[in-house]
Design a protein around this motif. Structure first.
Motif, PDB file in Angstrom:
ATOM      1  N   ALA A   1       0.974  -1.286  -0.121  1.00 59.85           N
ATOM      2  CA  ALA A   1       0.073   0.281   0.147  1.00 59.85           C
ATOM      3  C   ALA A   1       0.892   1.290   0.085  1.00 59.85           C
ATOM      4  O   ALA A   1       0.635   2.223  -0.768  1.00 59.85           O
ATOM      5  CB  ALA A   1      -0.834  -0.016   1.315  1.00 59.85           C
ATOM      6  N   PHE A   2       1.965   1.156   0.814  1.00 58.36           N
ATOM      7  CA  PHE A   2       2.903   2.411   0.790  1.00 58.36           C
ATOM      8  C   PHE A   2       3.535   2.723  -0.503  1.00 58.36           C
ATOM      9  O   PHE A   2       3.249   3.756  -0.975  1.00 58.36           O
ATOM     10  CB  PHE A   2       4.002   2.047   1.793  1.00 58.36           C
ATOM     11  CG  PHE A   2       5.063   3.064   1.613  1.00 58.36           C
ATOM     12  CD1 PHE A   2       4.941   4.220   2.475  1.00 58.36           C
ATOM     13  CD2 PHE A   2       6.070   2.900   1.018  1.00 58.36           C
ATOM     14  CE1 PHE A   2       5.798   5.306   2.579  1.00 58.36           C
ATOM     15  CE2 PHE A   2       7.194   4.074   0.808  1.00 58.36           C
ATOM     16  CZ  PHE A   2       6.973   5.179   1.753  1.00 58.36           C
ATOM     17  N   TYR A   3       3.953   1.874  -1.152  1.00 56.66           N
ATOM     18  CA  TYR A   3       4.630   1.923  -2.267  1.00 56.66           C
ATOM     19  C   TYR A   3       3.554   2.367  -3.468  1.00 56.66           C
ATOM     20  O   TYR A   3       3.758   3.019  -4.563  1.00 56.66           O
ATOM     21  CB  TYR A   3       5.240   0.778  -3.010  1.00 56.66           C
ATOM     22  CG  TYR A   3       6.754   0.778  -2.071  1.00 56.66           C
ATOM     23  CD1 TYR A   3       7.840   1.600  -1.978  1.00 56.66           C
ATOM     24  CD2 TYR A   3       6.633  -0.502  -1.311  1.00 56.66           C
ATOM     25  CE1 TYR A   3       8.888   1.430  -1.280  1.00 56.66           C
ATOM     26  CE2 TYR A   3       8.037  -0.447  -0.400  1.00 56.66           C
ATOM     27  CZ  TYR A   3       9.088   0.473  -0.520  1.00 56.66           C
ATOM     28  OH  TYR A   3      10.045   0.418   0.415  1.00 56.66           O
ATOM     29  N   ASP A   4       2.384   1.706  -3.616  1.00 59.58           N
ATOM     30  CA  ASP A   4       1.396   1.990  -4.391  1.00 59.58           C
ATOM     31  C   ASP A   4       0.893   3.410  -4.505  1.00 59.58           C
ATOM     32  O   ASP A   4       0.861   4.178  -5.636  1.00 59.58           O
ATOM     33  CB  ASP A   4       0.190   1.089  -4.250  1.00 59.58           C
ATOM     34  CG  ASP A   4      -0.871   1.303  -5.222  1.00 59.58           C
ATOM     35  OD1 ASP A   4      -0.680   1.469  -6.403  1.00 59.58           O
ATOM     36  OD2 ASP A   4      -2.068   1.240  -5.129  1.00 59.58           O
ATOM     37  N   ILE A   5       0.535   3.778  -3.396  1.00 56.26           N
ATOM     38  CA  ILE A   5       0.107   5.150  -2.977  1.00 56.26           C
ATOM     39  C   ILE A   5       1.358   6.189  -3.422  1.00 56.26           C
ATOM     40  O   ILE A   5       1.236   7.233  -4.050  1.00 56.26           O
ATOM     41  CB  ILE A   5      -0.182   5.460  -1.710  1.00 56.26           C
ATOM     42  CG1 ILE A   5      -1.503   4.795  -1.435  1.00 56.26           C
ATOM     43  CG2 ILE A   5      -0.550   7.152  -1.236  1.00 56.26           C
ATOM     44  CD1 ILE A   5      -1.847   4.677   0.064  1.00 56.26           C
ATOM     45  N   ARG A   6       2.463   6.046  -2.827  1.00 57.13           N
ATOM     46  CA  ARG A   6       3.528   7.038  -2.851  1.00 57.13           C
ATOM     47  C   ARG A   6       3.872   6.994  -4.459  1.00 57.13           C
ATOM     48  O   ARG A   6       4.438   8.158  -5.018  1.00 57.13           O
ATOM     49  CB  ARG A   6       4.783   6.802  -2.291  1.00 57.13           C
ATOM     50  CG  ARG A   6       5.961   7.766  -2.076  1.00 57.13           C
ATOM     51  CD  ARG A   6       7.231   7.187  -1.740  1.00 57.13           C
ATOM     52  NE  ARG A   6       7.761   6.051  -2.280  1.00 57.13           N
ATOM     53  CZ  ARG A   6       9.084   5.568  -2.074  1.00 57.13           C
ATOM     54  NH1 ARG A   6       9.771   6.071  -0.999  1.00 57.13           N
ATOM     55  NH2 ARG A   6       9.448   4.689  -2.965  1.00 57.13           N
ATOM     56  N   ASN A   7       4.320   5.922  -4.912  1.00 60.24           N
ATOM     57  CA  ASN A   7       4.859   5.849  -6.453  1.00 60.24           C
ATOM     58  C   ASN A   7       4.204   6.090  -7.339  1.00 60.24           C
ATOM     59  O   ASN A   7       4.427   6.755  -8.559  1.00 60.24           O
ATOM     60  CB  ASN A   7       5.421   4.545  -6.567  1.00 60.24           C
ATOM     61  CG  ASN A   7       6.696   4.025  -5.523  1.00 60.24           C
ATOM     62  OD1 ASN A   7       7.259   4.623  -4.871  1.00 60.24           O
ATOM     63  ND2 ASN A   7       7.203   2.882  -5.583  1.00 60.24           N
ATOM     64  N   GLY A   8       2.756   6.251  -7.288  1.00 61.37           N
ATOM     65  CA  GLY A   8       1.962   6.658  -8.266  1.00 61.37           C
ATOM     66  C   GLY A   8       1.946   8.088  -8.446  1.00 61.37           C
ATOM     67  O   GLY A   8       2.119   8.576  -9.285  1.00 61.37           O
ATOM     68  N   TYR A   9       2.108   8.672  -7.274  1.00 56.20           N
ATOM     69  CA  TYR A   9       2.339  10.165  -7.435  1.00 56.20           C
ATOM     70  C   TYR A   9       3.636  10.496  -7.669  1.00 56.20           C
ATOM     71  O   TYR A   9       3.648  11.393  -8.705  1.00 56.20           O
ATOM     72  CB  TYR A   9       2.063  10.562  -5.923  1.00 56.20           C
ATOM     73  CG  TYR A   9       2.277  12.261  -5.891  1.00 56.20           C
ATOM     74  CD1 TYR A   9       1.651  13.122  -6.788  1.00 56.20           C
ATOM     75  CD2 TYR A   9       3.410  12.578  -5.310  1.00 56.20           C
ATOM     76  CE1 TYR A   9       1.795  14.357  -6.546  1.00 56.20           C
ATOM     77  CE2 TYR A   9       3.780  13.792  -5.154  1.00 56.20           C
ATOM     78  CZ  TYR A   9       2.904  14.840  -5.823  1.00 56.20           C
ATOM     79  OH  TYR A   9       3.505  16.488  -5.845  1.00 56.20           O
TER      80      TYR A   9
END
Length: 307
Positions: free
Chosen positions: A244-252
């Motif tokens: 969840a961390f990487y999905d949210i941060r990296n998408g942005y």
């Protein structure tokens, strides 16, 4: 060391605590009809002894393909681990590269059409396979779409039974790193994958940057790969909280780094918050395990996009 020719392909596989999957992947490569390849097996400091076991298997003659073993000494993430092997193969003179997840099994003809597509059109920089869910003819990937306003990505055809509806060679927005072939010139124009993504979006970023440099990205349906989906992150239905961390941060991050339009970047910022809210609700509605850990990861992701 053998002389590298223009037809040789560097097949790069990243192992991390996954002896059985990596063993099966390597064995499937023995049946490739394309004869000109060398495997670079890179390990991100596995703690389960898998890398040592695989090296011993090679010494014992259990693999009938050429393999170079590389130990990074730390968990460098997807891009970091792959980049180590890519750099080594690049300096040895390889013209073509094939990134392959260790939790895949390839069809014998998987590599040939990827190379042919690169050879037939010098403007094609990146190519990718049709990918099935392992043990089925259900599609996991038939090319990728990306929304550069939100950072949202989509696998074309995901969860559809394959009845030939995606059998056309065509340009797409991106190719997944699960099975991604590319030519040497990508490294010379676009550079290497950004390593600070660590997990997710690094290959999406790379594909989009390649398009900005004028390269074509093509989905090649005659190349077929079978994928044990998300095996390294807990399985598709039980993803690790850190995902969840990487999905949210990296998408942005992806939108911020590849798009100059400030409205797109602002939209992606808002979408990251929307994603975070959805993930919080999912924790409780679906009664997911490790609730505290999941909520902490979501909170850390939201905070990280301000940096």
């Amino acid at each position: 060391m053998k002389q590298v020719t223009d037809k040789d392909v560097a097949i790069i596989i990243l192992n991390w605590n996954a002896y059985n999957d990596t063993f099966e992947c390597l064995k499937s490569l023995e049946h490739l009809t394309y004869p000109h390849f060398h495997v670079f097996l890179v390990d991100n400091a596995s703690q389960d002894g898998s890398f040592d076991k695989l090296q011993q298997d090679y010494k014992d003659g259990k693999f009938h393909i050429p393999i170079t073993f590389i130990q990074t000494g730390a968990n460098l993430g997807f891009a970091g681990g792959n980049n180590v092997a890519i750099k080594q193969a690049y300096h040895q003179g390889y013209q073509y590269f094939w990134l392959l997840n260790n939790d895949t099994v390839v069809d014998p003809n998987a590599l040939t059409p990827l190379v042919e597509t690169l050879e037939n059109d010098k403007q094609v920089g990146i190519v990718g396979s049709k990918i099935y869910y392992y043990g089925t003819n259900k599609i996991w990937f038939a090319g990728g779409k990306v929304n550069t306003w939100t950072g949202k990505t989509k696998h074309i055809g995901i969860k559809e039974e394959d009845v030939g509806q995606y059998d056309q060679l065509r340009e797409v927005d991106y190719i997944t790193g699960c099975s991604l072939g590319f030519r040497r010139e990508i490294l010379e124009t676009v550079g290497y994958m950004c390593e600070d993504y660590f997990l997710y979006y690094e290959e999406t970023d790379w594909n989009v940057r390649a398009k900005l440099y004028g390269w074509k990205i093509k989905y090649v349906p005659r190349s077929l790969v079978h994928h044990k989906v998300s095996a390294s992150s807990g399985g598709e239905k039980n993803l690790s909280p850190i995902v969840a961390f990487y999905d949210i941060r990296n998408g942005y991050w992806f939108v911020k780094r590849t798009q100059e339009n400030k409205l797109r970047i602002f939209t992606a910022f808002c979408y990251a918050y929307y994603k975070a809210l959805k993930k919080v609700l999912k924790v409780f509605i679906m009664n997911q395990n490790r609730k505290r850990r999941r909520l902490v990861c979501i909170y850390q992701a939201v905070m990280s996009i301000w940096v």
